[in-house]
Motif scaffolding. Structure first.
Motif, PDB file in Angstrom:
ATOM      1  N   THR A  84      23.349 -31.159   9.643  1.00 29.89           N
ATOM      2  CA  THR A  84      23.384 -30.128  10.674  1.00 29.89           C
ATOM      3  C   THR A  84      21.998 -30.001  11.277  1.00 29.89           C
ATOM      4  OG1 THR A  84      25.092 -28.858   9.512  1.00 29.89           O
ATOM      5  CG2 THR A  84      23.835 -27.701  11.185  1.00 29.89           C
ATOM      6  N   ILE A  85      21.929 -30.001  12.611  1.00 33.14           N
ATOM      7  CA  ILE A  85      20.661 -29.788  13.308  1.00 33.14           C
ATOM      8  C   ILE A  85      20.796 -28.551  14.192  1.00 33.14           C
ATOM      9  CG2 ILE A  85      19.869 -32.183  13.261  1.00 33.14           C
ATOM     10  CD1 ILE A  85      20.950 -32.566  16.058  1.00 33.14           C
ATOM     11  N   VAL A  86      19.693 -27.832  14.336  1.00 32.74           N
ATOM     12  CA  VAL A  86      19.667 -26.638  15.180  1.00 32.74           C
ATOM     13  C   VAL A  86      18.646 -26.864  16.285  1.00 32.74           C
ATOM     14  CG1 VAL A  86      19.325 -24.156  15.272  1.00 32.74           C
ATOM     15  CG2 VAL A  86      20.306 -25.203  13.211  1.00 32.74           C
ATOM     16  N   ASP A  87      19.141 -26.897  17.523  1.00 32.59           N
ATOM     17  CA  ASP A  87      18.287 -27.235  18.666  1.00 32.59           C
ATOM     18  C   ASP A  87      17.580 -26.002  19.213  1.00 32.59           C
ATOM     19  OD1 ASP A  87      17.413 -29.238  20.659  1.00 32.59           O
ATOM     20  OD2 ASP A  87      18.455 -27.902  22.048  1.00 32.59           O
ATOM     21  N   GLN A  88      16.337 -26.196  19.621  1.00 33.72           N
ATOM     22  CA  GLN A  88      15.516 -25.120  20.164  1.00 33.72           C
ATOM     23  C   GLN A  88      15.675 -25.018  21.687  1.00 33.72           C
ATOM     24  OE1 GLN A  88      14.108 -23.039  18.004  1.00 33.72           O
ATOM     25  NE2 GLN A  88      14.980 -24.348  16.419  1.00 33.72           N
ATOM     26  N   PRO A  89      15.310 -23.871  22.270  1.00 33.18           N
ATOM     27  CA  PRO A  89      15.695 -23.608  23.661  1.00 33.18           C
ATOM     28  C   PRO A  89      14.782 -24.164  24.737  1.00 33.18           C
ATOM     29  CG  PRO A  89      14.706 -21.657  22.691  1.00 33.18           C
ATOM     30  CD  PRO A  89      14.824 -22.661  21.579  1.00 33.18           C
ATOM     31  N   ASN A  90      13.637 -24.765  24.385  1.00 37.60           N
ATOM     32  CA  ASN A  90      12.686 -25.143  25.434  1.00 37.60           C
ATOM     33  C   ASN A  90      12.993 -26.510  26.035  1.00 37.60           C
ATOM     34  OD1 ASN A  90      11.922 -26.304  22.988  1.00 37.60           O
ATOM     35  ND2 ASN A  90       9.747 -26.346  23.514  1.00 37.60           N
ATOM     36  N   THR A  91      14.195 -26.606  26.602  1.00 34.58           N
ATOM     37  CA  THR A  91      14.592 -27.769  27.385  1.00 34.58           C
ATOM     38  C   THR A  91      14.542 -27.365  28.861  1.00 34.58           C
ATOM     39  OG1 THR A  91      16.849 -27.050  26.881  1.00 34.58           O
ATOM     40  CG2 THR A  91      16.012 -28.924  25.649  1.00 34.58           C
ATOM     41  N   THR A  92      15.007 -28.244  29.740  1.00 36.84           N
ATOM     42  CA  THR A  92      15.083 -27.914  31.158  1.00 36.84           C
ATOM     43  C   THR A  92      16.500 -28.128  31.656  1.00 36.84           C
ATOM     44  OG1 THR A  92      12.762 -28.518  31.535  1.00 36.84           O
ATOM     45  CG2 THR A  92      14.195 -28.420  33.465  1.00 36.84           C
ATOM     46  N   PRO A  93      17.244 -27.065  31.998  1.00 34.07           N
ATOM     47  CA  PRO A  93      16.771 -25.672  31.992  1.00 34.07           C
ATOM     48  C   PRO A  93      16.650 -25.132  30.573  1.00 34.07           C
ATOM     49  CG  PRO A  93      19.106 -25.734  32.477  1.00 34.07           C
ATOM     50  CD  PRO A  93      18.655 -27.165  32.440  1.00 34.07           C
ATOM     51  N   PRO A  94      15.809 -24.112  30.381  1.00 40.33           N
ATOM     52  CA  PRO A  94      15.704 -23.511  29.055  1.00 40.33           C
ATOM     53  C   PRO A  94      16.991 -22.773  28.708  1.00 40.33           C
ATOM     54  CG  PRO A  94      14.471 -22.231  30.656  1.00 40.33           C
ATOM     55  CD  PRO A  94      14.912 -23.465  31.360  1.00 40.33           C
ATOM     56  N   GLU A 114      26.841 -32.093  12.788  1.00 38.17           N
ATOM     57  CA  GLU A 114      27.098 -30.758  13.307  1.00 38.17           C
ATOM     58  C   GLU A 114      25.806 -30.151  13.846  1.00 38.17           C
ATOM     59  OE1 GLU A 114      31.068 -29.184  11.452  1.00 38.17           O
ATOM     60  OE2 GLU A 114      29.373 -28.741  10.142  1.00 38.17           O
ATOM     61  N   TYR A 115      25.966 -29.129  14.670  1.00 40.37           N
ATOM     62  CA  TYR A 115      24.788 -28.608  15.348  1.00 40.37           C
ATOM     63  C   TYR A 115      24.923 -27.119  15.613  1.00 40.37           C
ATOM     64  CZ  TYR A 115      27.859 -28.973  19.408  1.00 40.37           C
ATOM     65  OH  TYR A 115      28.917 -28.850  20.271  1.00 40.37           O
ATOM     66  N   GLY A 116      23.777 -26.494  15.809  1.00 38.04           N
ATOM     67  CA  GLY A 116      23.685 -25.138  16.308  1.00 38.04           C
ATOM     68  C   GLY A 116      22.767 -25.137  17.507  1.00 38.04           C
ATOM     69  N   ILE A 117      22.928 -24.164  18.387  1.00 38.34           N
ATOM     70  CA  ILE A 117      22.104 -24.046  19.589  1.00 38.34           C
ATOM     71  C   ILE A 117      21.422 -22.689  19.578  1.00 38.34           C
ATOM     72  CG2 ILE A 117      22.097 -23.938  22.113  1.00 38.34           C
ATOM     73  CD1 ILE A 117      24.479 -25.855  22.096  1.00 38.34           C
ATOM     74  N   ASN A 118      20.100 -22.698  19.609  1.00 43.60           N
ATOM     75  CA  ASN A 118      19.330 -21.465  19.671  1.00 43.60           C
ATOM     76  C   ASN A 118      19.139 -21.021  21.114  1.00 43.60           C
ATOM     77  OD1 ASN A 118      18.942 -21.009  16.972  1.00 43.60           O
ATOM     78  ND2 ASN A 118      16.841 -21.767  16.907  1.00 43.60           N
ATOM     79  N   GLY A 119      19.197 -19.732  21.325  1.00 40.33           N
ATOM     80  CA  GLY A 119      18.844 -19.168  22.624  1.00 40.33           C
ATOM     81  C   GLY A 119      17.367 -18.856  22.673  1.00 40.33           C
ATOM     82  N   GLY A 120      16.854 -18.726  23.883  1.00 38.06           N
ATOM     83  CA  GLY A 120      15.439 -18.444  24.063  1.00 38.06           C
ATOM     84  C   GLY A 120      15.213 -17.167  24.844  1.00 38.06           C
ATOM     85  N   VAL A 121      13.958 -16.758  24.900  1.00 38.47           N
ATOM     86  CA  VAL A 121      13.580 -15.522  25.582  1.00 38.47           C
ATOM     87  C   VAL A 121      12.450 -15.816  26.559  1.00 38.47           C
ATOM     88  CG1 VAL A 121      12.759 -13.163  25.305  1.00 38.47           C
ATOM     89  CG2 VAL A 121      14.222 -14.189  23.540  1.00 38.47           C
ATOM     90  N   THR A 122      12.708 -15.581  27.826  1.00 41.61           N
ATOM     91  CA  THR A 122      11.682 -15.604  28.866  1.00 41.61           C
ATOM     92  C   THR A 122      11.901 -14.378  29.743  1.00 41.61           C
ATOM     93  OG1 THR A 122      12.999 -16.840  30.487  1.00 41.61           O
ATOM     94  CG2 THR A 122      11.722 -18.133  28.883  1.00 41.61           C
ATOM     95  N   ALA A 123      11.082 -14.236  30.766  1.00 43.14           N
ATOM     96  CA  ALA A 123      11.253 -13.102  31.677  1.00 43.14           C
ATOM     97  C   ALA A 123      12.610 -13.152  32.377  1.00 43.14           C
ATOM     98  CB  ALA A 123      10.127 -13.090  32.706  1.00 43.14           C
ATOM     99  N   GLU A 124      13.219 -14.362  32.437  1.00 44.43           N
ATOM    100  CA  GLU A 124      14.483 -14.527  33.146  1.00 44.43           C
ATOM    101  C   GLU A 124      15.685 -14.597  32.201  1.00 44.43           C
ATOM    102  OE1 GLU A 124      11.826 -16.691  33.676  1.00 44.43           O
ATOM    103  OE2 GLU A 124      11.130 -15.446  35.358  1.00 44.43           O
ATOM    104  N   TRP A 125      15.517 -14.279  30.934  1.00 38.19           N
ATOM    105  CA  TRP A 125      16.619 -14.490  30.011  1.00 38.19           C
ATOM    106  C   TRP A 125      17.734 -13.472  30.262  1.00 38.19           C
ATOM    107  CZ3 TRP A 125      17.743 -12.618  24.606  1.00 38.19           C
ATOM    108  CH2 TRP A 125      17.290 -11.323  24.383  1.00 38.19           C
ATOM    109  N   ASP A 126      18.935 -13.877  29.913  1.00 36.97           N
ATOM    110  CA  ASP A 126      20.123 -13.062  30.132  1.00 36.97           C
ATOM    111  C   ASP A 126      20.808 -12.831  28.787  1.00 36.97           C
ATOM    112  OD1 ASP A 126      22.410 -11.799  30.928  1.00 36.97           O
ATOM    113  OD2 ASP A 126      23.166 -13.432  32.180  1.00 36.97           O
ATOM    114  N   PRO A 127      20.401 -11.790  28.057  1.00 33.92           N
ATOM    115  CA  PRO A 127      20.939 -11.605  26.706  1.00 33.92           C
ATOM    116  C   PRO A 127      22.443 -11.380  26.682  1.00 33.92           C
ATOM    117  CG  PRO A 127      19.636  -9.694  27.403  1.00 33.92           C
ATOM    118  CD  PRO A 127      19.392 -10.766  28.402  1.00 33.92           C
TER     119      PRO A 127
END
Length: 435
Positions: A84-94, A114-127
């Motif tokens: 299982t790998i968990v991917d970080q959010p700093n791709t393009t687009p983030p 298997e995988y998990g996807i992490n969300g990220g936080v920037t000024a434009e994030w949409d929680p």
């Protein structure tokens, strides 16, 4: 087809037969009789561990597929015993919006594991749209890194932690206080090669003190919101101790366990990462904490870049090194030598990860758990060489070191890697699988 693995030595030394049916472990006993038409695999003295869960991987897709893709990154994982790998959010687009999550999830269907996807936080994030998806966690959230949008006193960080707490999501924090970075290190660097361990410009610039200060702030914010804080890639004993005293969990990377500034002459700019390599004394302190239980998990911060990109000046080269394929082999080689127990390797690569991130079907070899399994021969060591690995970047900071690589990797009972051959794609989100 059900599979019976006969005579496997588990992490605690017990020899057991393990039956796999319908993607899960259905029996773990001293002796089991084969069922009609059951595939039988003789362990022949080999060891069996739960598949590793790497909670910190930068697959690079979308946006940087010249460095890595879900196909190449997951093959590298499978060949290294990571299921299982968990991917970080700093791709393009983030991965800061629901739409970005959906785009990445579509690409991730090519994954062999298997995988998990992490969300990220920037000024434009949409929680709202992010939390509406099967999010693995918030991370790698940059609390105080100079390349991120947040400072150590940022309201954005505090608000994100509070939102994550409301959704019962773990917040994975990249903890460095940019206010403590030493800008004069650039002036002291005589050429930008990164090969002078005494000058140590990158480590001096991103000072060790910057980590502990940011960790302390992160756990304070987490306590205010009653949030689960996980500190990414701790690089100093001080950072680990600050995390644990504050009630946070923490991870360490293989490069901070096995490499130090003493490797600078050989690595040069290929040894630039964030946080940087530390002194040999600090590296040894990190290893002691791993063995003694002070560190919760090992995660690779697998961050591949091409050779051409890394072959630049210290101040221009991108930060990061590959590691998903070599994490477990390096730890197994240490266990083989008696420097760490196999039980501890199991815990920091699988059991603890599953507990921290809420994956009750993963992380252990027990009845009812997913059949994510790694079979290996402890005596079958081999030299690690970048040209033999499967990451698209084609190099490794652990060139020439010894590893114990898996003979067989199974994901929910399906063979995804065996003897240099890969199986079919899995393509299922790990959070959905856990449910």
């Amino acid at each position: 087809m059900s599979t019976l693995i006969v005579g496997a030595t588990l992490a605690d030394g017990r020899v057991r037969d393990v039956r796999v049916e319908g993607g899960e472990i259905t029996a773990v006993e001293p002796s089991l009789d084969p069922k009609p038409d059951e595939r039988v695999r003789e362990a022949d003295g080999r060891r069996l561990l739960p598949g590793a869960i790497d909670a910190h991987v930068h697959v690079r897709e979308p946006g940087y597929s010249h460095k890595e893709t879900w196909e190449t990154g997951s093959k590298s994982a499978a060949a290294g015993g990571v299921t299982t790998i968990v991917d970080q959010p700093n791709t393009t687009p983030p991965t800061t919006t629901g739409a970005a999550f959906d785009e990445k999830a579509g690409l991730a269907e090519k994954s062999l594991v298997e995988y998990g996807i992490n969300g990220g936080v920037t000024a434009e994030w949409d929680p709202e749209s992010l939390f509406d998806r099967p999010l693995f966690a918030l991370g790698e959230v940059f609390l105080a890194d100079s390349t991120g949008d947040m400072g150590i006193e940022s309201d954005l960080f505090s608000n994100a932690v509070a939102a994550a707490a409301d959704e019962d999501e773990v917040v994975t924090v990249h903890a460095e206080d940019a206010d403590l970075f030493d800008e004069s290190a650039r002036e002291r660097d005589a050429g930008g090669t990164g090969r002078d361990a005494d000058a140590d410009p990158w480590s001096q610039y991103r000072a060790a003190e910057a980590e502990a200060a940011a960790v302390e702030r992160a756990v304070e914010v987490g306590a205010d919101s009653d949030a689960d804080i996980h500190i990414a890639h701790t690089s100093t004993p001080e950072g680990v101790d600050a995390a644990k005293s504050g009630g946070a969990t923490c991870e360490v990377t293989p490069h901070h366990l096995f490499l130090s500034r003493e490797d600078a002459t050989e690595l040069g700019t290929f040894g630039r990462m964030n946080p940087p390599l530390r002194s040999e004394d600090r590296r040894a302190g990190m290893w002691d904490r791993l063995v003694e239980g002070g560190i919760d998990i090992v995660a690779t911060d697998h961050a591949p870049h091409t050779v051409e990109e890394k072959d630049a000046s210290l101040w221009d080269a991108p930060s990061g090194v590959p590691g998903v394929e070599t994490m477990l082999p390096l730890l197994l080689a240490e266990a083989r030598e008696g420097n760490v127990s196999y039980e501890r390797v199991r815990d920091v690569t699988a059991a603890n990860v599953a507990e921290i991130f809420g994956l009750p079907r993963k992380g252990r070899i027990e009845v009812g758990r997913d059949a994510d399994l790694v079979l290996f021969d402890p005596e079958a060591t081999r030299e690690i060489r970048g040209e033999d690995l499967h990451s698209k970047c084609g190099w490794t900071p652990f060139e020439g070191r010894t590893g114990v690589f898996p003979d067989l990797t199974m994901v929910r009972g399906s063979v995804v890697y065996e003897g240099g051959t890969f199986g079919d794609t899995v393509g299922e989100n790990v959070r959905e699988a856990a449910e």
